[in-house]
Design a protein around this motif. Structure first.
Motif, short mmCIF file in Angstrom:
data_model
loop_
_atom_site.label_atom_id
_atom_site.label_comp_id
_atom_site.label_asym_id
_atom_site.label_seq_id
_atom_site.Cartn_x
_atom_site.Cartn_y
_atom_site.Cartn_z
N ARG A 56 48.68 57.37 45.82
CA ARG A 56 49.26 56.71 44.65
C ARG A 56 48.15 56.04 43.87
N ALA A 57 48.08 56.31 42.57
CA ALA A 57 47.03 55.73 41.74
C ALA A 57 47.43 55.76 40.28
N VAL A 58 47.01 54.75 39.56
CA VAL A 58 47.15 54.72 38.10
C VAL A 58 45.80 54.33 37.50
N ALA A 59 45.57 54.76 36.29
CA ALA A 59 44.32 54.45 35.59
C ALA A 59 44.51 53.21 34.72
N SER A 60 43.45 52.43 34.59
CA SER A 60 43.41 51.28 33.69
C SER A 60 42.12 51.34 32.90
N THR A 61 42.23 51.15 31.58
CA THR A 61 41.03 51.20 30.73
C THR A 61 40.67 49.82 30.18
N HIS A 62 41.30 48.78 30.69
CA HIS A 62 41.02 47.44 30.19
C HIS A 62 39.61 47.00 30.60
N THR A 63 38.98 46.20 29.75
CA THR A 63 37.64 45.72 30.04
C THR A 63 37.69 44.43 30.85
N VAL A 64 36.80 44.31 31.82
CA VAL A 64 36.73 43.10 32.64
C VAL A 64 36.13 41.94 31.87
N ALA A 65 35.42 42.23 30.77
CA ALA A 65 34.66 41.21 30.05
C ALA A 65 35.52 40.33 29.15
N ASP A 66 36.81 40.62 29.07
CA ASP A 66 37.74 39.83 28.27
C ASP A 66 38.81 39.28 29.22
N PRO A 67 39.02 37.96 29.24
CA PRO A 67 39.96 37.39 30.21
C PRO A 67 41.39 37.91 30.09
N SER A 68 41.85 38.16 28.87
CA SER A 68 43.21 38.68 28.71
C SER A 68 43.29 40.12 29.20
N GLU A 69 42.22 40.89 29.01
CA GLU A 69 42.18 42.26 29.50
C GLU A 69 42.10 42.28 31.03
N ALA A 70 41.32 41.36 31.59
CA ALA A 70 41.23 41.26 33.06
C ALA A 70 42.59 40.95 33.66
N ASP A 71 43.34 40.07 33.00
CA ASP A 71 44.71 39.79 33.45
C ASP A 71 45.56 41.06 33.46
N LYS A 72 45.34 41.93 32.47
CA LYS A 72 46.13 43.16 32.39
C LYS A 72 45.77 44.14 33.50
N ILE A 73 44.52 44.12 33.93
CA ILE A 73 44.13 44.99 35.06
C ILE A 73 44.95 44.63 36.29
N VAL A 74 44.98 43.34 36.60
CA VAL A 74 45.74 42.86 37.75
C VAL A 74 47.24 43.06 37.50
N GLY A 75 47.68 42.77 36.27
CA GLY A 75 49.09 42.95 35.93
C GLY A 75 49.55 44.38 36.13
N THR A 76 48.68 45.34 35.84
CA THR A 76 49.02 46.75 36.04
C THR A 76 49.32 47.02 37.51
N CYS A 77 48.50 46.44 38.38
CA CYS A 77 48.70 46.64 39.82
C CYS A 77 50.04 46.04 40.27
N VAL A 78 50.32 44.83 39.81
CA VAL A 78 51.56 44.17 40.22
C VAL A 78 52.79 44.89 39.67
N SER A 79 52.72 45.34 38.41
CA SER A 79 53.88 46.00 37.81
C SER A 79 54.09 47.39 38.40
N GLU A 80 53.01 48.09 38.72
CA GLU A 80 53.14 49.46 39.24
C GLU A 80 53.46 49.49 40.74
N PHE A 81 52.85 48.56 41.49
CA PHE A 81 52.94 48.63 42.94
C PHE A 81 53.57 47.40 43.59
N GLY A 82 53.93 46.41 42.77
CA GLY A 82 54.67 45.27 43.28
C GLY A 82 53.86 44.15 43.88
N ARG A 83 52.54 44.33 43.99
CA ARG A 83 51.71 43.30 44.61
C ARG A 83 50.24 43.63 44.40
#
Length: 295
Positions: A56-83
């Motif tokens: 199971r895998a999903v791609a994320s293109t958000h940049t780590v260098a922006d705090p709101s984008e970094a939040d979205k990287i983690v948010g993608t994991c939580v929304s897709e996989f629940g944790r």
């Protein structure tokens, strides 16, 4: 049964090289993986390959260098996989430059990605992990933080990552979140640009030979291991000693330039430290050692 069965992991900078190896190994060990890379094509390729293997895998293109984008990287994991159970802070840049010729724009960019990117993504991950009872953060540092020629800015960023790791390990100990750093040595695209690195790193030291260390640190088998900096070059695996106050410790009610000079001339010069990865000996120490060697 894989050692990461049931876990969800984010790997930044996972479109190629070491990050790709970390993501692939995590998926094969049973983890659901967010493959993050600012090159969307590469991120999706790795995620698709994981899915082809039945993972199971999903791609994320958000940049780590922006705090709101970094939040979205983690948010993608939580929304897709629940944790979120694991974060590998791997995204990073590198370039060579003599320090007096370095470019301020390049320095700012490498700090934004290598230091702020680790901080922003780490902060987002901590919040998610605290909600579910803990997890593991693996920060990717480098032995370059010992000091390496033409890599001043890069070395400084990796020293910051090592320091962050030690501080975070203290802060998160009571939260059930382990924080460790890995200093990998591997023949990757990043070092192909560098004649120095190309000579120093054999081509058979592939990212896949370092990935098992990261896999272990993400898993429950590493319970109780936190605040450690670990180096692996595919053949060697060892801990990196942490800074300490070196003996002798001289004391005085007050110090002035004269008494400090006297301390170095009389005692401290014999205890000067070699510096850099190549363990360069300070000139004052060479003056003390070389006559004895030639005697």
């Amino acid at each position: 049964m894989g050692i990461l069965d049931g876990k969800a992991v984010v790997v930044t900078g996972a479109g190629r090289g070491l990050g790709e190896a970390y993501a692939m190994h995590a998926a094969r060990a049973g983890a659901a993986v967010v493959v993050n890379d600012n090159d969307g094509h590469l991120a999706e390729q790795v995620a698709a390959r994981i899915r082809e293997y039945g993972g199971r895998a999903v791609a994320s293109t958000h940049t780590v260098a922006d705090p709101s984008e970094a939040d979205k990287i983690v948010g993608t994991c939580v929304s897709e996989f629940g944790r979120l159970d694991g974060l590998v802070n791997n995204a990073g840049l590198n370039y060579e430059s003599l320090p007096w010729e370095d470019d301020p724009a390049s320095i700012r960019t490498i700090v934004e990605v290598n230091v702020l990117g680790v901080i922003y993504t780490g902060m987002a991950a901590m919040r998610a992990m605290r909600d579910t009872g803990g997890g593991s953060i693996v920060n990717i540092s480098s032995g370059a933080f010992f000091g390496q020629r033409k890599l001043g800015a890069y070395s400084a960023t990796k020293g910051a990552v090592a320091s962050l790791t030690l501080s975070w390990a203290l802060d998160l100990e009571t939260e059930g979140i382990r924080v460790n750093a890995v200093c990998p040595v591997a023949h990757t695209r990043m070092v192909w640009k560098s004649e120095r690195s190309l000579r120093a790193i054999p081509a058979d030291r592939t990212p896949g030979k370092v990935a098992p260390l990261v896999l272990f640190l993400l898993g429950d088998g590493a319970a109780g291991i936190t605040g450690q900096i670990v180096r692996c070059n595919g053949r060697q695996l060892h801990l990196i000693g942490q800074p300490y106050f070196k003996q002798p410790i001289l004391e005085s009610d007050s110090w002035d330039a004269t008494s400090v000079k006297r301390a170095f001339d009389g005692v401290l010069q014999a205890h000067l430290e070699p510096y850099g990865l190549e363990k360069r000996m300070p000139p004052r120490l060479r003056e003390l050692v070389e006559p004895s060697q030639s005697a």
